[in-house]
Design an enzyme around this catalytic site. Sequence first.
Site, PDB file in Angstrom:
ATOM      1  CB  THR B  42      -0.922  -0.029   1.235  1.00 28.32           C
ATOM      2  OG1 THR B  42      -1.517  -1.326   1.333  1.00 28.32           O
ATOM      3  CG2 THR B  42      -2.024   1.008   1.124  1.00 28.32           C
ATOM      4  CB  SER B  47      -2.805  10.170  -3.712  1.00 29.66           C
ATOM      5  OG  SER B  47      -3.951   9.372  -3.762  1.00 29.66           O
ATOM      6  CG  HIS B  51      -3.920  12.925   3.682  1.00 32.41           C
ATOM      7  ND1 HIS B  51      -4.674  13.341   2.612  1.00 32.41           N
ATOM      8  CD2 HIS B  51      -3.478  11.676   3.380  1.00 32.41           C
ATOM      9  CE1 HIS B  51      -4.701  12.379   1.701  1.00 32.41           C
ATOM     10  NE2 HIS B  51      -3.982  11.354   2.134  1.00 32.41           N
ATOM     11  CB  VAL B 172       6.588 -13.735   8.295  1.00 38.84           C
ATOM     12  CG1 VAL B 172       6.161 -14.525   9.520  1.00 38.84           C
ATOM     13  CG2 VAL B 172       7.752 -12.807   8.612  1.00 38.84           C
ATOM     14  NE  ARG B 309      -9.066   3.587   0.101  1.00 32.80           N
ATOM     15  CZ  ARG B 309      -9.473   3.450  -1.160  1.00 32.80           C
ATOM     16  NH1 ARG B 309      -9.708   2.250  -1.656  1.00 32.80           N
ATOM     17  NH2 ARG B 309      -9.652   4.512  -1.924  1.00 32.80           N
ATOM     18  CD  GLU B 341      -8.583   2.747   5.923  1.00 33.04           C
ATOM     19  OE1 GLU B 341      -8.842   3.145   4.767  1.00 33.04           O
ATOM     20  OE2 GLU B 341      -9.441   2.315   6.694  1.00 33.04           O
ATOM     21  CB  SER B 342      -5.464   7.150   3.588  1.00 28.79           C
ATOM     22  OG  SER B 342      -5.289   8.542   3.553  1.00 28.79           O
ATOM     23  CB  CYS B 404      15.370   6.954 -17.977  1.00 24.37           C
ATOM     24  SG  CYS B 404      13.663   7.574 -17.905  1.00 24.37           S
ATOM     25  CB  CYS B 406      10.534   9.756 -20.337  1.00 29.12           C
ATOM     26  SG  CYS B 406      10.092   8.926 -21.863  1.00 29.12           S
TER      27      CYS B 406
END
Lengths: 407, 483
Positions: B42, B47, B51, B172, B309, B341-342, B404, B406
């Site tokens: 995750t 994003s 926050h 594990v 999530r 999670e977030s 690379c 780009c």
Amino acid sequence: MERADLIVIGGGPAGLAAAVRAKEKGVERVLLLERNPVLGGILNQCIHDGFGVLRFGSAMSGPEYAARFIQMARDAGVEAICGAMVVELSPDKKVTYITPQGLFEVQAKAVILSTGCRERTRGALAVPGNRPAGVYTAGVVQYLMNMRNIAFGKNVVIMGSGDIGLIMARRMTLEGARVHCVLEKLPFCSGLPRNVRQCLEDFDIPLCLAETVKEIHGDDHITHVITAKVDEKGRFIPGSERTIPCDVLVLSVGLIPENELAKACGIEMDPVTGGALVDGDLMTSVPGVFSCGNGLHVHDLVDLVSEEGERAAEHAAAYLKGAANKPMVPVTVSGGIRYVLPRQLTTGEDGYLSMRVMLPGRDRKLTVTAGDKTLVSKKMKRVMPSEMIRLKVKDVPACEQVEVSLV
Amino acid sequence: MTKYDVLIVGGGSVGCAIAYALSRYDLKVAVAEKELDVGMGTSGRNSGVVHAGFNNRPGSLMAKLCVEGNEGFEALCKMLDIPYKRTGKLIVGYDEADHQALIKLKEQGEKNGVKGLEIIDGAAIRAIEPDLPASWAMLSRNTAVFNPFLYSIHLAEASAQNGVQYYLNSPVTAVEATEEGYRVQAGDHVLTCKTLINSAGLFADRVSAMAGDPSFTIYPCRGEYYLLDKGTLKMPVYPVPRPGVGGLGVHLTVTVDGNILIGPSADYIDNHEDYSTTEPILDQLRREAMILLPTLNMRTVIGTYAGVRPKLVKKGEANFGDFVIERSPKAKHLINLIGIESPGITASMPIARMVLDILSEDTELVEKPDFVPTYRGIPPFAELSRAEQRALIEQDPDYGDVVCRCETVTRAQVKRALHNPIGATGVIAVKNRTRSTMGRCNGGYCFQRIVELLLSEGKAPQDIDLKRRGDRPLLGYVKGGQA
């Protein structure tokens, strides 16, 4: 600051031809910058033949065709630097490039962009499913297979009927893989008919039109794709899905002119071709910066790429000599032509128009008119989107506009 | 068998933050991570937003640790050479109902201790983002964006330089309680520890159960994303949540590199690691994004991806499950981090500090005199000035070999990524550390060059891993022998 009369960015077929012609036209210092360790561009990995039929009357492999021009460049006194990645072109024609020897800035009086193109990717198409290993664009497979003897898999599905995909279908078959099919979402093939014959029909590889990949599956490595038929609006037809197990998915879904340098320089782009907007002299919106080859618009015959490179060089040489700006007339299209390039022609000179049609057709007539006057009228037994048409317009007259029409 | 004081299971942002925090002390610490690199779960599929904390329930651990984490994030990123930009964020609305919802959101934020929140009108919105057709917005000045890959990676590499041992490609599979703590089978290794810190993300419930506390169930909830090329958006833009209105509430995020993300969606799934994207969701993301920002250029899509999530609440439930950060009441040597999670990454350092507090209950924390808190990663060649670039090339000619196109990544950077301090392998180790293959050509130019580098270092093509051991992007040589 170091100076050059002309800097050519990209040492593939367009850049090589341009550099040679520029020297022939008397340009003093011609600097050719190429990012790969050798000149030749994409030709170096194209070991199949078919190159040079128009130009040299002989069907050569890519490296052979490139070798001809590399020798010409050597003989002509072109200064070529390999391993040179151009990182910036400024609007006042200062070129910044990087090599293991350092970072260099050179002030040019004129620049030719011959930067080639890149392949459209699975990511850009947003094909749903997982992102397992074993999904590649055809050019990557071609390079690693031909240059490094790398094998990718035993059960291949090819998405997209572009020429590179067709060539790789044959190539991978010859190297021991089973190519299940080539899927094309349009109802007609994107590649050249001769490639369909020589790469698919000769090897019993089915070409599945109006069908494409809907989902990609496989946890760590690809296991299968789910395909579906596509209707005339490009939507998937429910119920037409089938599963094709595979361990490699090769994509040949289009080429995109590579123009990051041009964009960063502020050069105006053509939304239809993906390359720079150029006038009748192949000059971009920045005075003294010209564009040619696949970086300008995607070609299918390298012979036409070389020829375009040579014209760009002629115009660049004239620009360097301070040639007066001749008036230009706009070019418009009608009747089934997807694009024409350039969108302007210089009056009082011979002009060259490149174009592609939108749909395949038979027994058509291509006309170029200026008002009431017909400049060119050509009967075309067969037209297809995959075959670029190049027309010469002799002595473009002063007029309001030039119209190209396909009937 | 190797003995540790602390074994951290799960090398995501939280596990690596804990490793970094612990590496300050005189303890033998190891991290067992099942993937080839850190931050692959995750923590590497989100994003990339720091926050501010206004979206979290007041009084929750999520809210408290998010606000705390946000405050210290910039300094942490500076210390660890992690790209960070305080862009701010706009939460937008279109009518009076939205206006009221934004005011409530601001109140909630201020209750949580969030600073820098302001309600602005359409004119002020368009002074910031001219193409946003919104009438009201809440501007959150303290929201920032950062590089989530380098976050886990630099925390890990900094901790490794301070003595933490990393066992990668080591899932594990067995945990046995012993007198002094645990004996753990992690991949091919048998490790013992006094304390097991469970930061196993999507599989934290399983690790907890293996370690003697089966109280938890994780419900995986997937979010799909579009990744677009760099555009003109300056800061993340999210629509204000509108109860009763359908849709995904699609977010637009600007990454720290200037790319644009559309997403994430939210769907409960069965298979924890089903990272597929799906046609109906991608379709919906596209449509809603175009409403949010009509000038969005969908022709610049680079790719799609998904993250999952680790939710503690089932589909259809009240939909709030707070962080679980505790010494397990059922297993005294187990410290559990469940349901992170977030805003998990934003809160990761405060979470690590909480874990330190919990650990100090039965473990002495003596500071190491030679602890080095700072870290310098691989020079981001593309972002340096021409003079800096020139100097680097003079030092090392491999900086003059651009691999690379780009993202303008050089051979020197790729080599450093391949020989990183924690022993991460796979093409993914290069991607996450340098951005190579993340650009618009998806590796069309650089993938073969990375392969050539690996081949030149003696690797056989069939032994090259992309993201997981044995995923075998290349079958081998066509004909016997080498190229």
